[in-house]
Design a protein around this motif. Structure first.
Motif, PDB file in Angstrom:
ATOM      1  N   UNK A  48      18.945  -7.061  16.102  1.00 18.54           N
ATOM      2  CA  UNK A  48      20.337  -6.734  16.441  1.00 18.54           C
ATOM      3  C   UNK A  48      20.873  -5.633  15.525  1.00 18.54           C
ATOM      4  N   UNK A  49      20.400  -5.614  14.305  1.00 17.21           N
ATOM      5  CA  UNK A  49      20.776  -4.549  13.361  1.00 17.21           C
ATOM      6  C   UNK A  49      19.709  -3.453  13.317  1.00 17.21           C
ATOM      7  N   UNK A  50      18.439  -3.838  13.332  1.00 15.87           N
ATOM      8  CA  UNK A  50      17.351  -2.862  13.148  1.00 15.87           C
ATOM      9  C   UNK A  50      17.276  -1.845  14.282  1.00 15.87           C
ATOM     10  N   UNK A  51      17.341  -2.320  15.518  1.00 19.24           N
ATOM     11  CA  UNK A  51      17.127  -1.422  16.660  1.00 19.24           C
ATOM     12  C   UNK A  51      18.151  -0.277  16.690  1.00 19.24           C
ATOM     13  N   UNK A  52      19.453  -0.580  16.646  1.00 18.47           N
ATOM     14  CA  UNK A  52      20.392   0.554  16.639  1.00 18.47           C
ATOM     15  C   UNK A  52      20.313   1.381  15.349  1.00 18.47           C
ATOM     16  N   UNK A  58       0.821  -1.209   0.000  1.00 19.43           N
ATOM     17  CA  UNK A  58       0.000   0.000   0.000  1.00 19.43           C
ATOM     18  C   UNK A  58       0.857   1.262   0.000  1.00 19.43           C
ATOM     19  N   UNK A  59       2.098   1.126  -0.476  1.00 18.41           N
ATOM     20  CA  UNK A  59       2.998   2.276  -0.463  1.00 18.41           C
ATOM     21  C   UNK A  59       3.310   2.748  -1.886  1.00 18.41           C
ATOM     22  N   UNK A  60       3.634   4.035  -2.000  1.00 16.15           N
ATOM     23  CA  UNK A  60       4.049   4.583  -3.288  1.00 16.15           C
ATOM     24  C   UNK A  60       5.509   5.013  -3.277  1.00 16.15           C
ATOM     25  N   UNK A  61       6.032   5.306  -2.087  1.00 15.32           N
ATOM     26  CA  UNK A  61       7.402   5.807  -1.984  1.00 15.32           C
ATOM     27  C   UNK A  61       8.147   5.011  -0.924  1.00 15.32           C
ATOM     28  N   UNK A  62       9.073   4.177  -1.352  1.00 11.71           N
ATOM     29  CA  UNK A  62       9.849   3.396  -0.396  1.00 11.71           C
ATOM     30  C   UNK A  62      11.176   2.976  -1.026  1.00 11.71           C
ATOM     31  N   UNK A  70      11.683   2.144   4.680  1.00 13.85           N
ATOM     32  CA  UNK A  70      12.873   1.530   4.104  1.00 13.85           C
ATOM     33  C   UNK A  70      12.867   0.075   4.563  1.00 13.85           C
ATOM     34  N   UNK A  71      13.003  -0.847   3.613  1.00 13.33           N
ATOM     35  CA  UNK A  71      12.992  -2.277   3.911  1.00 13.33           C
ATOM     36  C   UNK A  71      14.407  -2.830   3.766  1.00 13.33           C
ATOM     37  N   UNK A  72      14.807  -3.662   4.722  1.00 17.66           N
ATOM     38  CA  UNK A  72      16.094  -4.348   4.616  1.00 17.66           C
ATOM     39  C   UNK A  72      15.849  -5.805   4.258  1.00 17.66           C
ATOM     40  N   UNK A  73      16.686  -6.344   3.365  1.00 15.91           N
ATOM     41  CA  UNK A  73      16.623  -7.755   3.027  1.00 15.91           C
ATOM     42  C   UNK A  73      18.042  -8.264   2.750  1.00 15.91           C
ATOM     43  N   UNK A 133      10.408  10.855  12.696  1.00 12.10           N
ATOM     44  CA  UNK A 133       9.215  10.138  13.132  1.00 12.10           C
ATOM     45  C   UNK A 133       8.309   9.713  11.991  1.00 12.10           C
ATOM     46  N   UNK A 134       8.745   9.947  10.746  1.00 13.09           N
ATOM     47  CA  UNK A 134       7.867   9.663   9.599  1.00 13.09           C
ATOM     48  C   UNK A 134       8.366   8.540   8.703  1.00 13.09           C
ATOM     49  N   UNK A 135       9.526   7.963   9.010  1.00 19.28           N
ATOM     50  CA  UNK A 135      10.087   6.937   8.126  1.00 19.28           C
ATOM     51  C   UNK A 135      10.219   5.630   8.903  1.00 19.28           C
ATOM     52  N   UNK A 136       9.574   4.572   8.410  1.00 17.20           N
ATOM     53  CA  UNK A 136       9.671   3.290   9.087  1.00 17.20           C
ATOM     54  C   UNK A 136      10.823   2.467   8.524  1.00 17.20           C
ATOM     55  N   UNK A 137      11.587   1.840   9.416  1.00 14.06           N
ATOM     56  CA  UNK A 137      12.650   0.920   8.995  1.00 14.06           C
ATOM     57  C   UNK A 137      12.168  -0.481   9.314  1.00 14.06           C
ATOM     58  N   UNK A 138      12.022  -1.312   8.274  1.00 14.16           N
ATOM     59  CA  UNK A 138      11.380  -2.618   8.423  1.00 14.16           C
ATOM     60  C   UNK A 138      12.197  -3.713   7.748  1.00 14.16           C
ATOM     61  N   UNK A 139      11.938  -4.941   8.136  1.00 12.97           N
ATOM     62  CA  UNK A 139      12.466  -6.064   7.365  1.00 12.97           C
ATOM     63  C   UNK A 139      11.524  -6.326   6.194  1.00 12.97           C
ATOM     64  N   UNK A 140      12.086  -6.683   5.051  1.00 12.84           N
ATOM     65  CA  UNK A 140      11.253  -7.053   3.910  1.00 12.84           C
ATOM     66  C   UNK A 140      10.379  -8.238   4.302  1.00 12.84           C
ATOM     67  N   UNK A 141       9.154  -8.266   3.776  1.00 17.38           N
ATOM     68  CA  UNK A 141       8.240  -9.360   4.142  1.00 17.38           C
ATOM     69  C   UNK A 141       8.494 -10.633   3.333  1.00 17.38           C
ATOM     70  N   UNK A 142       8.948 -10.473   2.098  1.00 18.14           N
ATOM     71  CA  UNK A 142       9.143 -11.652   1.254  1.00 18.14           C
ATOM     72  C   UNK A 142      10.428 -12.364   1.673  1.00 18.14           C
ATOM     73  N   UNK A 143      10.332 -13.669   1.978  1.00 16.34           N
ATOM     74  CA  UNK A 143      11.523 -14.387   2.431  1.00 16.34           C
ATOM     75  C   UNK A 143      12.625 -14.345   1.379  1.00 16.34           C
ATOM     76  N   UNK A 144      13.868 -14.290   1.857  1.00 11.77           N
ATOM     77  CA  UNK A 144      15.002 -14.134   0.953  1.00 11.77           C
ATOM     78  C   UNK A 144      15.006 -15.207  -0.142  1.00 11.77           C
TER      79      UNK A 144
END
Lengths: 338, 338
Positions: free
Chosen positions: A273-277, A130-134, A261-264, A292-303
């Protein structure tokens, strides 16, 4: 689009090439994998793939219509349909892979690089639905990135936009395989984490099981396990990695202002261990308008499945662009060939 | 669009507010300027502007139809139509300027910040007329930026994309007025050049006429004149400014891959003294895929007229988006109100 339509997603890697038939909901209906045989020309790979693709397709109900083929490959040029100087494939300066496939399949074919495919996979089937900018950041041997703006992958004038792994952390810093010095991926990637760990082992004196490993032996997995067990060197290595990643992601936000921003990739498996800091440093370095407007998340699709799903998303996206806007200027953006 | 159509471009500054009637070719047909009176509420400014706008419009042939109003203002939010916490205006947290104008003019009205307006001005009437992907950097007291991707200004999820002045050069570096440390604009801007000059005067021992100036007295113009006369401190200050600008522009290219980057604003008047070394550093820091492909240019629109022309381009752009794509998804992008 009807429920009878499927696409083929292909992920070309240095060692193996995987493919899958994927429907519009992201369900993989049949998959296959063959050795890439990186020393052979691309024609050889495409011919062997054709055999295996036919074999897998025969297992599917005949009513399913194949609508197009999406390919994720290293150093792929979306605009030209080519793979250019791929680091792990002996294919030479430029191979038009889209053309090679279209000789065998009279269908729309599109190609993009791995990180861009991962971003489209997340857009179609993952956490960015549901995002347009990420932005999606892939943390493996290197650092790749796919930037989505207004629901479209950002390619830029060159077709190669989104190379955040080669933004500069320290102009007097580490040597990068790209020939430059101080690139982000020399600090933030599985390899970068290991280099930081070795540096910390040299700088600090705490005892650590990591002192028994040489440059060749140390892996991101070992640093992760040591950090989880409380080893101060490994903990410091993650902290330093997070600091640099947070700082450079703040820069990225100041460019395209993503919602998330998604990390994979392998290093993202370190999870909190990486996300929190990294979240803490990101907020610290963000310009006030973005805080306060940018979420840092893990990608949902498994690697393991993201490469095939990303390649499938690429071609679904092309098909939908061309059918939704048959006369709009946006069509110039489409790279459908066939 | 016919030749009888014009728009109004308004540039709101801390001291004066200027406006002009502008046709589709970028010709200014009548202009005016009034004091902003920054301590008064926005309603006061809009009411006084209305009088002056009417006076100037009366000088134009009646056949000319006013189609819309574009506004460039500090801290403008394009998406909301507001000006938020403007640094030099006593307007408070948020003023919906679009609404204020629409009470008086039943027309499409749009607003954006100064650097974005400069980018649209360059796109419509300047050096970016045939470009789809470029960046405009304004070098004044601070460093502003407007990023164009696929022919559209990049606003991002927040509406505030493109704040390159607040990307990080050195996390232990100079204090920025924004509250952070080491932001690009503390190094690269008219003010940044002066700070670099003072630092060099402290670090080095060459004689220099600049040693007679204190922090309050030194200006970018004086550093420019000294550099042109061969003063080694001033030359080194430009070299250092160019090095940091080149490095951070290389990072910007790794994000959006523009065809060209345009410099404008007071410090850009230094011309080749700044451009030549910045081009050299930019190429040095660029990732190989971009090398030789990005032009660094001076903006074509003269500084004095760029704000009004940029505001006019903003509203021409909105009008053309809504008439070209009445049913396309792109319309969601449009911010036409009225």
């Amino acid at each position: 689009m009807t429920n009878n339509e499927i696409v083929l997603g292909i992920d070309i890697g240095g060692t193996t090439t995987a493919f899958g038939f994927v429907d519009r909901s992201g369900k993989r209906l049949a998959t296959g994998i063959i050795p890439t045989e990186s020393q052979q020309p691309a024609e050889n790979l495409v011919a062997r793939l054709q055999v295996e693709i036919a074999r897998q397709r025969a297992t599917l109900p005949p009513r399913l219509q194949l609508k197009g083929i999406g390919i994720g490959a290293p150093n792929a040029n979306y605009r030209l349909g080519t793979v250019e100087n791929p680091p792990n494939l002996n294919w030479g300066a430029s191979t038009n892979l889209v053309e090679l496939f279209q000789r065998l399949y009279p269908l729309p074919v599109a190609i993009t690089n791995d990180a861009n495919a991962a971003a489209l996979g997340e857009l179609y089937f993952g956490g960015a639905r549901y995002m347009k900018d990420f932005i999606v950041i892939t943390l493996g041997t290197g650092l790749g990135s796919g930037i989505v703006v207004n629901g479209e992958l950002l390619y830029g004038a060159s077709g190669f936009a989104g190379e955040l792994g080669h933004t500069i952390v320290d102009p007097q810093g580490r040597q990068c395989a790209c020939g430059k010095t101080g690139c982000l991926e020399t600090y933030v990637s599985a390899t970068g984490l290991c280099r930081t760990t070795l540096t910390l082992l040299a700088e600090r004196l705490e005892p650590s099981p990591l002192r028994e490993l040489n440059f060749q032996q140390i892996t991101a997995k070992q640093v992760f396990l040591a950090a989880r067990a409380g080893d101060p060197i490994a903990v410091a290595a993650f902290e330093e990695t997070a600091r640099i990643l947070g700082m450079k992601l703040a820069d990225a936000v100041a460019h395209t202002s993503p919602e998330a921003i998604f990390l994979t990739g392998g290093l993202a498996n370190a999870g909190e261990l990486l996300l929190t800091p990294t979240r803490r440093y990101l907020e610290e370095f963000l310009f006030s308008a973005y805080r306060g407007k940018v979420r840092l998340l893990l990608a949902e699709i498994p690697e393991g499945t993201s490469a095939i799903l990303g390649a499938a998303a690429l071609i679904w996206h092309e098909l939908e662009k061309s059918s939704a806007n048959p006369r709009s200027p946006q069509q110039d953006q489409s790279n459908l060939q066939g």
